[in-house]
Each structure stands twice: as C-alpha cells, then as structure tokens.
Design an enzyme around this catalytic site. Structure first.
Site, PDB file in Angstrom:
ATOM      1  N   HIS A 111      40.144  43.584  50.721  1.00 11.89           N
ATOM      2  CA  HIS A 111      40.804  43.020  51.902  1.00 11.89           C
ATOM      3  C   HIS A 111      39.825  42.869  53.065  1.00 11.89           C
ATOM      4  CE1 HIS A 111      45.199  44.227  50.714  1.00 11.89           C
ATOM      5  NE2 HIS A 111      44.665  43.337  49.904  1.00 11.89           N
ATOM      6  N   TYR A 165      50.214  41.834  57.362  1.00 15.44           N
ATOM      7  CA  TYR A 165      51.014  42.742  56.542  1.00 15.44           C
ATOM      8  C   TYR A 165      52.514  42.526  56.702  1.00 15.44           C
ATOM      9  CZ  TYR A 165      47.172  45.334  54.513  1.00 15.44           C
ATOM     10  OH  TYR A 165      46.078  45.686  53.770  1.00 15.44           O
ATOM     11  N   GLU A 206      41.643  50.056  56.553  1.00 13.62           N
ATOM     12  CA  GLU A 206      40.879  48.826  56.786  1.00 13.62           C
ATOM     13  C   GLU A 206      40.361  48.740  58.214  1.00 13.62           C
ATOM     14  OE1 GLU A 206      43.563  45.800  55.380  1.00 13.62           O
ATOM     15  OE2 GLU A 206      43.593  46.710  53.385  1.00 13.62           O
ATOM     16  N   TYR A 218      29.296  44.354  46.912  1.00  8.51           N
ATOM     17  CA  TYR A 218      29.319  42.898  46.877  1.00  8.51           C
ATOM     18  C   TYR A 218      29.487  42.341  48.287  1.00  8.51           C
ATOM     19  CZ  TYR A 218      34.331  43.932  47.128  1.00  8.51           C
ATOM     20  OH  TYR A 218      35.568  44.430  47.493  1.00  8.51           O
ATOM     21  N   TYR A 238      30.631  38.180  45.320  1.00  8.21           N
ATOM     22  CA  TYR A 238      29.498  38.278  44.405  1.00  8.21           C
ATOM     23  C   TYR A 238      28.743  39.579  44.670  1.00  8.21           C
ATOM     24  CZ  TYR A 238      30.235  33.285  43.482  1.00  8.21           C
ATOM     25  OH  TYR A 238      30.778  32.074  43.137  1.00  8.21           O
ATOM     26  N   VAL A 263      26.692  38.129  33.318  1.00 11.69           N
ATOM     27  CA  VAL A 263      26.398  38.215  34.748  1.00 11.69           C
ATOM     28  C   VAL A 263      26.797  39.570  35.330  1.00 11.69           C
ATOM     29  CG1 VAL A 263      28.591  37.302  35.649  1.00 11.69           C
ATOM     30  CG2 VAL A 263      26.429  36.800  36.852  1.00 11.69           C
ATOM     31  N   PRO A 289      25.203  43.946  39.671  1.00  6.36           N
ATOM     32  CA  PRO A 289      25.190  45.238  40.361  1.00  6.36           C
ATOM     33  C   PRO A 289      24.248  46.238  39.718  1.00  6.36           C
ATOM     34  CG  PRO A 289      27.215  44.994  39.105  1.00  6.36           C
ATOM     35  CD  PRO A 289      26.524  43.658  39.079  1.00  6.36           C
ATOM     36  N   GLY A 302      37.093  40.068  39.679  1.00  7.97           N
ATOM     37  CA  GLY A 302      38.430  39.528  39.896  1.00  7.97           C
ATOM     38  C   GLY A 302      39.415  40.631  40.193  1.00  7.97           C
TER      39      GLY A 302
END
Length: 405
Positions: free
Chosen positions: A85, A95, A137, A190, A208, A275, A279, A393
C-alpha cells in the site's frame, strides 16, 4: 476495543466467507471501480482480470475474521500488505471508500443472511482493521520520507543506463531528477514505478525488486519482457521497447518485507527461478559487501542459456565469498555439454545434495517454481520459519495454513 458480541458475530461468519469469499470480493471491486474509477490508477488491472486480487483479498478478509480477537496473529500479513500500500501511495482517506463497498458486497452476496446485526458487526470490525493499517502505513510514510534522500509518495527519476542482461531481461539504472541521494534499503526490497502509456486510459503501476545492493547513487531494476499479447506485459513491453536512456519515470521509495536478515549467521541458500533472481542479486551482493563468513549457496534455474541473466556477475560475487557456492541449471539447455549443475526442474534430490537441514532458504520465482521448491525444502526437514519466499503479484498461499492456531 471491539465488544465481545462483535467479535463473536464476526467469527461466526467465517464459514460463509470461506464459501463465498471470492464472490464477495469480485462484486466489491466491480462496484467500487464503477463508483470510483480514479482508483484504477492504483490497482493492477491484470491481477483484477485474472482474479488474483480478488482471491488475495478474500483470503485476507477470512484471516481477519478468524483472528479478529487477536489481530497480532496476522501482523506479518498486515505488514506485507501495508508495504505494498505504501509503495502504491494508498492513503488513509481511501479506507472509508473500501469499507463502504466491502459491506455492500457482503450484503449483496449473502442476501437475507447478512442481517443488520452482521453488517453492523462487520462495519465495526472493518473500522478496527482499517485503523491498524492506517497507523502502520502512516509510520511507513514517515520513515520513508525522513531518511537521507527519502520521500513519501512518488518522485521523478531519470533512466541513466539501460542494459540487456538476457534475451528477456533488461536492467534500468535510475537516478533522482532532483539530484538528491537515493535512500538506503534492505536487500530484497522493491520499488514501485508509475507510468502513463500512450493510449492507456489509466496510470499503470508495477513493483520491481531492486537488483543491486544499497550504497550506490542509483537504483537498478531488472525487468522481464513479457510477450506482446500477454496482458501482464503492458508495462514491461513499454519499458523494453519505448523507455530509453534520458527518459523519466516516477518511482516510490523502497518497500517490502522479503528481506535478508543480515544479523543471522546460519548457512543461507538463495534460490531463484527466472526473473526471481532480482532480489537474490541484491542479497548476494550485500553479503559480499560485508565480507560475510556465512556458508552461502546460490542456486538459479532458467529456461536455457539465453534466458540466464547475470551469470558472470553471479559467479564473480560467489567467488568473492569465503564460503560461497554457486549452482545453476536449465530446463532445456541448448548445449548438451554445458557446465550447468542440473537439467529440467530444480528438485528435492538436487537440493538435498547441496543444502543442509539447518540452512535458511530464500526462494523467489514463478508460482509453479515456488510451489515445487518450497514443498521440496519442507520435505527435507527445513523448518517452516527458515523457508522464506516472495510472490510477484498479490500474496498467495503455499503452506496449508498461513497462521498457526
């Protein structure tokens, strides 16, 4: 604090959520996007079309219902989602929108079974769950902005270098337009990139993994080019075919919980497919940079030699470790006499030869690869807490139970 009555009602809905969860979340996304199409600038349209986002949300809602009386039990899942998020720029004022359409979806799918008492209990529970996410967050945004070179949303980066690593993977070196340093990050994290592709109605976001260790004046991501007709390939094809050195893209600060614990000293295995090596490259280079004395085993699987990115860099880094071991294999090698360690799929028999049961294993790659490797590692007696993996994903589940009772 939730009342005991609310807790009991929410927990009583678990069986019906398990039966109708994806119907609820599918209706939820459909109605929410119809009313708030601006949110399509945030969500991954392909994950929506393939049903992955709906399944991931359903699993999260079910887990929240099961553990509504002790949400600390699912904090690892909450933390993972909160990182995504924050990387996407989701804010607190979104929210209530989610809550409104989630309750409407529950009422729509369950019909008369969703009594006012159940809806009111879920409204109270959602408020408590949302407050947890918002608080976590908020701290993440604050932390991202407060470190040297940090920021809390998206900012512009220039592509300073573009390098082809294999016939499907290209690296992009990114440097801040404002000239500030790039913030540090944990090996395995990422970044989110945000692009506006000509002809597309909405902004597209993709996350990514960073593929080099922290400490440079740039970020590096290494992107697999999907097929032109592959729905998930819109951004990767655009990056490969149209984004050139000197162009700019928007980037969020590093995020993610699939990270290398640099404080541990047990043997470690970095296991990747395709791929999924991105990481692992960051982790491997970070171990080299601190002159780690750990026993480090790097294992990579690729379709064939032409799909193997960073081979020379992997070999060099492993050779710089005092206890480094390097293995790679190809599903269908082009050279029958090559120097690869195995052919076909990475399996239990090979892993048993090169990994001890006290090894901490990090695994990343396509879902079938992950399922096979994680299952094999568990069969070899490696404890669940020492099998650490990352999906590309929405989060899915490999183990039979994600949270222990």
């Amino acid at each position: 604090m939730l009342s005991q009555k609310t807790i009991d009602i929410v927990k009583s809905t678990v069986p019906v959520l398990e039966e109708h969860g994806t119907k609820i979340t599918s209706y939820f996304y459909k109605t929410m996007f119809a009313a708030h199409p601006e949110l399509l600038n945030i969500f991954n349209h392909v994950n929506q079309a393939q049903g992955r986002q709906q399944t991931a949300l359903a699993n999260t809602v079910i887990a929240a219902a099961k553990y509504i009386d002790r949400l600390e039990a699912i904090l690892p899942v909450v933390d993972q989602i909160a990182h995504k998020h924050r990387g996407l720029g989701i804010k607190a004022d979104q929210y209530p929108i989610v809550g409104k359409y989630l309750l409407l979806a529950i009422k729509h799918v369950l019909g008369d079974a969703a009594t006012d008492e159940i809806i009111n209990a879920w409204a109270e529970a959602y408020g408590a769950i949302a407050d947890v996410f918002i608080a976590i967050e908020k701290e993440m945004y604050k932390e991202a902005a407060s470190q040297p070179g940090g920021w809390d949303d998206f900012k512009a980066f220039t592509i300073i270098k573009k390098v082809h690593e294999s016939n499907v993977i290209t690296s992009f070196y990114l440097k801040p337009v404002d000239g500030k340093p790039v913030p540090t990050y944990q090996p395995g994290q990422y970044i989110t990139i945000r692009v506006k592709i000509p002809g597309e109605e909405y902004i597209l976001n993709r996350q990514y993994s960073l593929s080099n260790a922290p400490g440079n004046e740039y970020f590096r991501i290494s992107v697999k080019r999907e097929a032109d007709n592959e729905p998930n390939g819109k951004v990767s094809v655009y990056l490969h075919d149209h984004v050139q050195e000197g162009d700019q893209i928007e980037v969020s600060a590093p995020a993610g919980v699939f990270t290398l614990n640099m404080e541990e000293d047990a043997p470690i295995a970095l296991i990747s497919g395709g791929v999924g090596l991105t990481p692992m490259m960051t982790m491997l280079e970070s171990l080299v940079n601190v002159d780690s004395k750990r026993d480090v085993t790097f294992i990579h699987s690729a379709r064939n030699e032409e799909y193997h990115a960073f081979k020379e860099e992997q070999m060099k880094l492993c050779s710089q470790l005092e206890n480094g071991h390097y293995y790679f294999g190809y599903e269908k090698p082009l050279d029958p006499n090559g120097d690869y360690a195995y052919t076909g799929y990475l399996n239990k028999e090979f892993l048993e030869k090169v990994i001890d049961s006290n090894t901490i294993c990090y695994v990343c790659g396509p879902v079938p690869f992950l399922k096979g490797v994680v299952t094999s590692l568990a069969a070899l007696g490696i404890p669940e807490e020492n099998i650490r993996y990352e999906f590309f994903g929405p989060s899915m589940q490999l183990m039979p139970e994600a949270v222990n009772n």
